[in-house]
Scaffold this motif. Structure first.
Motif, PDB file in Angstrom:
ATOM      1  N   ASP A   1       2.069   1.790  -3.398  1.00  0.00           N
ATOM      2  CA  ASP A   1       1.002   2.384  -4.211  1.00  0.00           C
ATOM      3  C   ASP A   1       0.917   3.886  -4.000  1.00  0.00           C
ATOM      4  O   ASP A   1       0.729   4.658  -4.936  1.00  0.00           O
ATOM      5  CB  ASP A   1      -0.354   1.758  -3.853  1.00  0.00           C
ATOM      6  N   ILE A   2       1.049   4.277  -2.717  1.00  0.00           N
ATOM      7  CA  ILE A   2       0.941   5.702  -2.382  1.00  0.00           C
ATOM      8  C   ILE A   2       2.062   6.495  -3.043  1.00  0.00           C
ATOM      9  O   ILE A   2       1.837   7.548  -3.628  1.00  0.00           O
ATOM     10  CB  ILE A   2       0.985   5.884  -0.851  1.00  0.00           C
ATOM     11  N   ILE A   3       3.286   5.965  -2.966  1.00  0.00           N
ATOM     12  CA  ILE A   3       4.413   6.679  -3.574  1.00  0.00           C
ATOM     13  C   ILE A   3       4.235   6.732  -5.091  1.00  0.00           C
ATOM     14  O   ILE A   3       4.527   7.741  -5.734  1.00  0.00           O
ATOM     15  CB  ILE A   3       5.749   5.982  -3.216  1.00  0.00           C
ATOM     16  N   ILE A   4       3.726   5.635  -5.652  1.00  0.00           N
ATOM     17  CA  ILE A   4       3.640   5.544  -7.105  1.00  0.00           C
ATOM     18  C   ILE A   4       2.666   6.564  -7.692  1.00  0.00           C
ATOM     19  O   ILE A   4       2.866   7.061  -8.802  1.00  0.00           O
ATOM     20  CB  ILE A   4       3.273   4.098  -7.519  1.00  0.00           C
ATOM     21  N   ILE A   5       1.594   6.911  -6.967  1.00  0.00           N
ATOM     22  CA  ILE A   5       0.629   7.826  -7.583  1.00  0.00           C
ATOM     23  C   ILE A   5       1.148   9.253  -7.667  1.00  0.00           C
ATOM     24  O   ILE A   5       0.559  10.077  -8.346  1.00  0.00           O
ATOM     25  CB  ILE A   5      -0.743   7.840  -6.871  1.00  0.00           C
ATOM     26  N   MET A   6       2.225   9.564  -6.960  1.00  0.00           N
ATOM     27  CA  MET A   6       2.765  10.920  -7.080  1.00  0.00           C
ATOM     28  C   MET A   6       3.754  10.944  -8.239  1.00  0.00           C
ATOM     29  O   MET A   6       4.655  10.107  -8.291  1.00  0.00           O
ATOM     30  CB  MET A   6       3.472  11.314  -5.787  1.00  0.00           C
ATOM     31  N   PRO A   7       3.594  11.894  -9.159  1.00  0.00           N
ATOM     32  CA  PRO A   7       4.537  11.963 -10.278  1.00  0.00           C
ATOM     33  C   PRO A   7       5.962  12.092  -9.737  1.00  0.00           C
ATOM     34  O   PRO A   7       6.241  12.985  -8.933  1.00  0.00           O
ATOM     35  CB  PRO A   7       4.117  13.219 -11.028  1.00  0.00           C
TER      36      PRO A   7
ATOM     37  N   ARG B   1       0.845  -1.199   0.000  1.00  0.00           N
ATOM     38  CA  ARG B   1       0.000   0.000   0.000  1.00  0.00           C
ATOM     39  C   ARG B   1       0.878   1.246   0.000  1.00  0.00           C
ATOM     40  O   ARG B   1       0.602   2.214  -0.698  1.00  0.00           O
ATOM     41  CB  ARG B   1      -0.934   0.002   1.216  1.00  0.00           C
ATOM     42  N   PHE B   2       1.945   1.187   0.787  1.00  0.00           N
ATOM     43  CA  PHE B   2       2.883   2.297   0.836  1.00  0.00           C
ATOM     44  C   PHE B   2       3.475   2.547  -0.556  1.00  0.00           C
ATOM     45  O   PHE B   2       3.571   3.680  -1.021  1.00  0.00           O
ATOM     46  CB  PHE B   2       3.982   1.998   1.864  1.00  0.00           C
TER      47      PHE B   2
END
Lengths: 510, 398, 326
Positions: C161-167, C158-159
């Motif tokens: 995923d969170i990092i990945i959504i930020m360009p 999940r962590f």
């Protein structure tokens, strides 16, 4: 399926919350908005510091400030909750209104870039997979490595400084020299010969054909002054429509059963007639009218396919609809080019724009404005899609090669299906499933690229706003950027997941 | 579909019962003469093995002559098939037996025209007298699936996961005949019923992953028979299945074959499968046919040590060895660098200097219509139990 | 189709134990890599660029061989035009020579070859740190998630995923803006805190499939502790994927750092990097294009050669080539 979607939506919300929180904290820590004011020794310093602290809510601890910010921001995301509030910039502007304009031009850029990159990348990927180890394959591989290794900002500046200027100079006096035509002809001949393939004779035939058509066409167009005042006209529209009918039938259904071809041709004829009959309507239609016309055209295509399709009704409908799409695009291009002369004059012959997303004070009606948008989008899109095209084509190629080696493709061939059916119905359908996920992921990269592209080409978009905000230590606009990109990324990942589940029946239950 | 929903025909031409009793009947004098002449030209070898199978039809459907297939690779040319010949008559079941890599699958893929473009194919393949390799691609394609159909080894991967079973079956019909989708679906339903899938109408709408392994293989058989083919090539159709399901599938295969009157080429590494089903057997090793004969002769009058080795590897097939396994040691040779002489010689208990120098051709043996590629087939003929040559040391010392 | 069998007897190779199999595997990989002509050529070019940049201006206290310093201001000669010539005299050129300022001079008269070499040094150094540190974090997180599963996996993924959504570029810009002031090293460290996500997912995937394999089950049944299973049994099998991914991430890091510096959020003065150079002399483009071209050429060369090396490694580790990884 519904439970699956609900679960995905909840997960997406959680990720979005956590993501914005991290971004908020990092943005808050990235600089002190009061720094510049503190160094300022002019009178009234204290008041300015106080008003800025008030405006940006700097006295509140960061986590609490986030919660307050979230309260305002959530009203932008969820409708009917109240007024959208993304805080104020250091200069006191409302960020939500700043964002409104910026978002439109950026989303325009990203949408066009994504669609173009997907079409080109996937097509190149499929062709290179089908022609594995051909010269074309090697060239495409090398090109994709080069594209991935080109720094976007450097390439964008090169485009802007060399290509745009040269192209505009050429458009001012469009002459094609014989050597230029010959070079273009040879390149086009090589590409087509590689794509078509086959034995030696066929390779030479396709090379010669492509050479003559490209080089000759270029010379004829230049000679007749087409580049000076480009346009298509109803005849070109008709030819494109009929060619699309034949070509798409060959691709999607084959000629064994004639009814599909008849349906496609009938659709093309209907399109040609409609183009002529609706001449006055198409002179300067509103976007709503255009959209209605498109719906109508698709409806007619479906009807024709249904009526004529016979035993291959489904293929007939699909083919007719595709013919409609190709014809519609051609007609739009045709109409758009009618605005060329007017536009050319207005921009003093510098047609390929290198700055901003639209020509200030220009209003050329629907078609003129469309042309204006297209000329402004051209260079940023080219710069932006390089990496994506490379990624898509490599990925599609690998995926297609993997699928073509699967047992079920062998089974399909053992049933006596034609190569076309094997590729289109069995390989393509399976090979393109993973691409949906890739495209969702790639979107974040494209947004990052937009930051650079907008900076270089002076687009007043979100990326520009973000860079500007960071330079001026202005947290709220920067956060607005993260909010929008976060929503877009989460949304598209979710859509990709759902599309994946829809395309691959094995996942549907899971 | 001639007779949907009807179980197999009466036992008169059931291969389980009949063909053995007729095995020794009326040999072809011409073939005998050739056999007696010892060395035979490769083109005619295949005929020798099929004498006297009066249970099968007389019409020659498929004929493979001196077929060889090479694959150029980075490490050298792989000689996957090196001169294989056989023929198949209507209604006949021919077993092709060998270890993996013996070329049995590659040879049948060549018949289907499914080899990758890089493959170099020599020799001739003819279907009803017409050369398949010389046909234009479109004609070759019209043969595939309609006249010669194929069943593959792994039913788990052989069906496209994103299309329904019904669509995949109907597609096989539609690619050869123009008809409304509805009619093709009705044919698909018939075919599913014929292979014993319950509720075929509902099953048409299922995806392959909703079928069990055995069901999928039945669906594959349905796909193969849906166009009433003359020849079915079954490439290890039961290898990936549970033992209990294997028997059902084989039984069903024979049943539908009889119903539509097709001939079968059954490719397998399992002599147990061959024993119950085939009229004739062709044993392959290192890309060549090493023994061809009536099924009974292959089992009880083995004339090639490799076949004997295979028999010795089957648990409990003969009681004389106390159920003890007698494995063949070593592994098949590299098809890039074949050993000189007989390719089996490095693993053969009978190998002599001659074997290591000269690769034997298929030659006639003491049994009529039974050919073997062994310099020492007489020693096997003299032995009571040919598998005894493969006794393990512990067994010998005992 | 039953493809021709592997000539090596499988059973005996296994019986000889892991050590020997591992060595032959490594030899195979090495042989395949060295046969990959493009990768070998790229390796040579990349090494040459490294050697040139580090020897020309020196490292730390060690002086380089190039006569000019990248900080010394001098008079601008001939409008700062490059003196490098590669066209021999018999072809109508000026002959092959470097001249006083082969890449020209900037507006303050600083030798541009020295500047470019210094920029290359810094860019490559940052890329190396980002490549290794980012990959290390990725392996750590991916391995933990894939091996321990359960809550560890959920939280870590999940962590991710969170990092990945930020360009990536944007989030790096936010923190690099501050970190850049602390010098290139800290800039690199901070960037690598966000570049690990892709590798973490890949490694997790590999671990998930490897932990179900028989040899891992066997080790677990024998009571081998978790860290030992990871180190001895799983990691060696994922080495190829990790190495390839780390190499490719190095190329990505070059682009990322130069992009950040171009936007003004990366390397800060007095340090310079290739991106910083392009950013600084962008406005001089029309009058003195070489100030813009040279750093770009070096960025492309480094990124391209590293990408080719990565591709060569991938082919060497996975000769099937057509594998799709998500």
């Amino acid at each position: 399926m519904l439970a699956f979607i609900v679960r995905r939506v909840i997960a997406a919300f959680g990720i979005l919350l956590a993501g914005t929180f991290i971004a908020y904290v990092l943005v808050a820590l990235s600089g002190d908005p009061l720094q510049r004011l503190r160094e300022d020794n002019s009178p009234g310093r204290e008041e300015r510091i106080a008003s800025m602290t008030e405006r940006l809510d700097l006295d509140t601890p960061v986590p609490l400030r986030y919660v307050k910010w979230l309260g305002g921001a959530s009203q932008c995301v969820l409708p009917f909750l109240g007024k959208c509030d993304l805080g104020q910039s250091v200069r006191g502007q409302d960020v939500s209104s700043l964002l409104g304009n910026a978002m439109t031009s950026t989303l325009q850029l990203i949408t066009v870039a994504t669609i173009t990159a997907a079409i080109i990348g996937v097509m190149v990927g499929i062709i290179t997979a089908l022609r594995q180890y051909s010269r074309l394959d090697y060239t495409a591989t090398l090109a994709s490595f080069l594209f991935v290794s080109l720094p976007l900002f450097w390439f964008a500046v090169l485009l802007k400084q060399y290509i745009a200027i040269d192209l505009n100079d050429w458009l001012a006096d469009p002459a094609v020299s014989l050597p230029t035509a010959a070079i273009v002809g040879v390149v086009s001949g090589l590409v087509w010969a590689s794509i078509i393939g086959g034995d030696r004779r066929r390779v030479w035939t396709s090379f010669a054909g492509a050479f003559v058509v490209s080089a000759g066409g270029l010379l004829v167009l230049a000679e007749t002054g087409w580049f000076r005042s480009p346009g298509l006209g109803p005849i070109v529209v008709a030819v494109v429509g009929l060619a699309a009918a034949v070509g798409l039938t060959a691709l999607l259904a084959g000629f064994r059963y004639r009814n599909v071809l008849y349906a496609a041709l009938a659709t093309a004829v209907a399109g040609i007639v409609a183009n002529l009959a609706l001449d006055s309507v198409l002179f300067n239609p509103s976007w709503g009218v255009l959209f209605l016309l498109l719906l109508l055209a698709v409806g007619i295509a479906v009807g024709i396919g249904y009526a004529i399709g016979g035993m291959q009704r489904r293929q007939a409908i699909t083919t007719s609809v595709w013919v409609t799409i190709v014809m519609g695009t051609t007609i739009v291009a045709d109409r758009m080019l009618t605005a060329w002369d007017n536009y050319f004059e207005f921009v003093d012959g510098r047609v390929i724009a290198t700055f901003g997303s639209e020509t200030p004070n220009y209003d050329g009606g629907t078609w003129g404005n469309l042309l204006d948008t297209v000329t402004h989008l051209a260079l940023p899109t080219v710069a932006l899609i390089l990496v994506s095209v490379a990624t898509y084509s490599r990925y599609t190629r690998a995926s297609m090669l993997e699928v073509m080696n699967q047992d079920y493709v062998r089974t399909a061939r053992s049933k006596g299906l034609t190569d076309r059916t094997v590729v289109v119905r069995h390989a393509l359908r399976n090979g393109l499933i993973p691409i949906t996920t890739l495209m969702a992921f790639d979107l974040a990269g494209l947004i990052g690229g937009a930051v650079i592209t907008e900076t270089v080409f002076g687009w007043q978009g979100m990326g520009f706003m973000f860079v500007d905000a960071l330079r001026n230590v202005d947290p709220n606009p920067a956060m607005a950027f993260f909010l929008v990109t976060g929503i877009v990324a989460v949304l598209f990942n979710m859509l990709a997941d759902i599309a994946y589940a829809y395309l691959d029946p094995r996942i549907r239950l899971g | 579909m001639t007779q949907p929903n009807q179980p197999s025909q009466p036992s008169s031409d059931d291969p389980f019962v009949d063909h053995r009793s007729m095995g020794a009947a009326g040999p072809d004098p011409l073939g005998l003469a050739e056999a007696a002449a010892g060395q035979v030209s490769s083109a005619d070898r295949a005929h020798l093995g099929q004498l006297g199978t009066s249970a099968v039809g007389t019409e020659e459907l498929l004929r493979v002559d001196n077929l060889s297939v090479d694959f150029p690779t980075d490490d050298g040319v792989v000689h996957a098939v090196r001169g294989v010949s056989y023929s198949l008559r209507s209604g006949e079941v021919l077993g092709i037996v060998g270890e993996s890599g013996s070329g049995k699958s590659v040879s049948s893929m060549a018949v289907m025209g499914l080899l990758p473009r890089s493959a170099r194919i020599n020799g001739s393949i003819s279907f009803r007298g017409e050369s398949v390799l010389d046909m234009p691609p479109a004609v070759q394609r019209s043969l595939r699936g309609r006249k010669i159909a194929m069943i593959f080894q792994d039913p788990m991967t052989a069906m496209n996961p994103v299309h329904t079973v019904g669509d995949q079956l109907a597609e096989a019909v539609l690619s050869h005949e123009l008809m409304p989708k509805r009619k093709a679906m009705a044919r698909a339903e018939e075919a599913l019923a014929m292979v014993g899938i319950p509720q075929p109408k509902q099953r048409l709408r299922n995806y392959p992953h909703e079928f069990s392994g055995g069901m999928r293989q039945r669906a594959m058989i349905a796909m193969a028979i849906i166009n009433d083919p003359d020849v079915i090539i079954a490439d290890e159709p039961t290898t990936a299945l549970d033992v209990t399901v294997q028997a059902q599938i084989l039984e069903k295969l024979v049943e539908v074959k009889d119903a539509i009157g097709a001939a079968i080429v059954l490719i397998t590494h399992d002599l147990g499968v061959v024993a119950g089903m085939t009229h004739r057997v062709l044993v392959m090793y290192a890309g060549r046919a090493v023994e061809v004969g009536e099924t009974d002769d292959i089992f009880y009058r083995t004339r090639m040590p490799y076949t004997a080795g295979l028999l010795g590897s089957i648990p409990g097939l003969d009681s004389e060895s106390d159920g003890r396994l007698r494995p063949i040691h070593g592994s098949p040779p590299s098809l890039i660098n074949l050993p000189s002489g007989c390719p089996f010689s490095p693993r053969c208990p009978l190998a002599s200097e001659l074997c290591r120098q000269e690769e034997p051709d298929l030659m006639a043996t003491d049994v009529m219509g039974h050919v073997a590629a062994c310099h020492h087939w007489q020693r096997l003929a003299e032995a009571d139990d040919p598998t005894a040559f493969f006794r393990t040391e512990s067994e010998v010392s005992k | 189709m039953s493809t021709p069998v592997d000539p090596r007897p499988v059973a005996s190779a296994e019986a000889e134990g892991m050590a020997i199999v591992a060595r032959t595997q490594a030899q195979l990989v090495r042989r395949r890599f060295f046969r990959h002509r493009l990768a070998m050529a790229s390796l040579v070019v990349f090494m040459a660029v490294l050697l040139l940049s580090f020897s020309a201006t020196g490292i730390g206290p060690i002086p380089g061989w190039w006569k000019h310093d990248y900080t010394t201001v001098a008079t601008v000669v001939d409008g700062g035009r490059p003196t490098l010539s590669v066209v021999p005299t018999f072809l109508g050129g000026d002959g092959v020579h470097l001249g006083e300022h082969p890449f020209g001079q900037d507006n303050k008269g600083i030798d541009y070859f020295a500047l470019t070499m210094r920029g290359t040094q810094i860019s490559v150094m940052i890329a190396f740190i980002v490549g290794t540190l980012g990959s290390f974090i990725g392996v750590l997180i991916g391995a933990a998630a894939g091996f321990f599963r359960g809550w560890t996996e959920t939280i870590l993924m999940r962590f991710t995923d969170i990092i990945i959504i930020m360009p990536l570029l944007a989030i790096c810009a936010v923190i690099a803006n501050q970190a850049g002031n602390a010098g290139p090293f800290w800039l690199a460290v901070v960037i690598s805190l966000f570049t690990w996500t892709g590798l973490a997912r890949i490694v997790r995937g590999e671990f998930l499939s490897l932990r179900e394999k028989e040899f891992v089950e066997a080790a677990r049944a024998a009571g081998t502790p978790a860290w030992r299973i990871i180190r001895k049994h799983i990691l060696p099998n994922t080495l190829g994927v990790i190495l390839v991914s780390a190499t490719l991430s190095l190329a990505g890091a070059v682009i990322l750092e130069t992009s950040l510096s171009f936007l003004g959020f990366g390397v800060k003065p007095p340090d310079t990097s290739l991106g910083r150079l392009i950013s600084d002399y962008q406005s001089a483009f029309v009058t003195r294009p070489w100030l813009f071209i040279w750093p770009g050429v070096f960025i492309v060369t480094i990124a391209l050669t590293v990408n080719f090396i990565g591709d060569g490694l991938r082919d060497a580790f996975d000769p099937r080539q057509n594998k799709v990884r998500s």
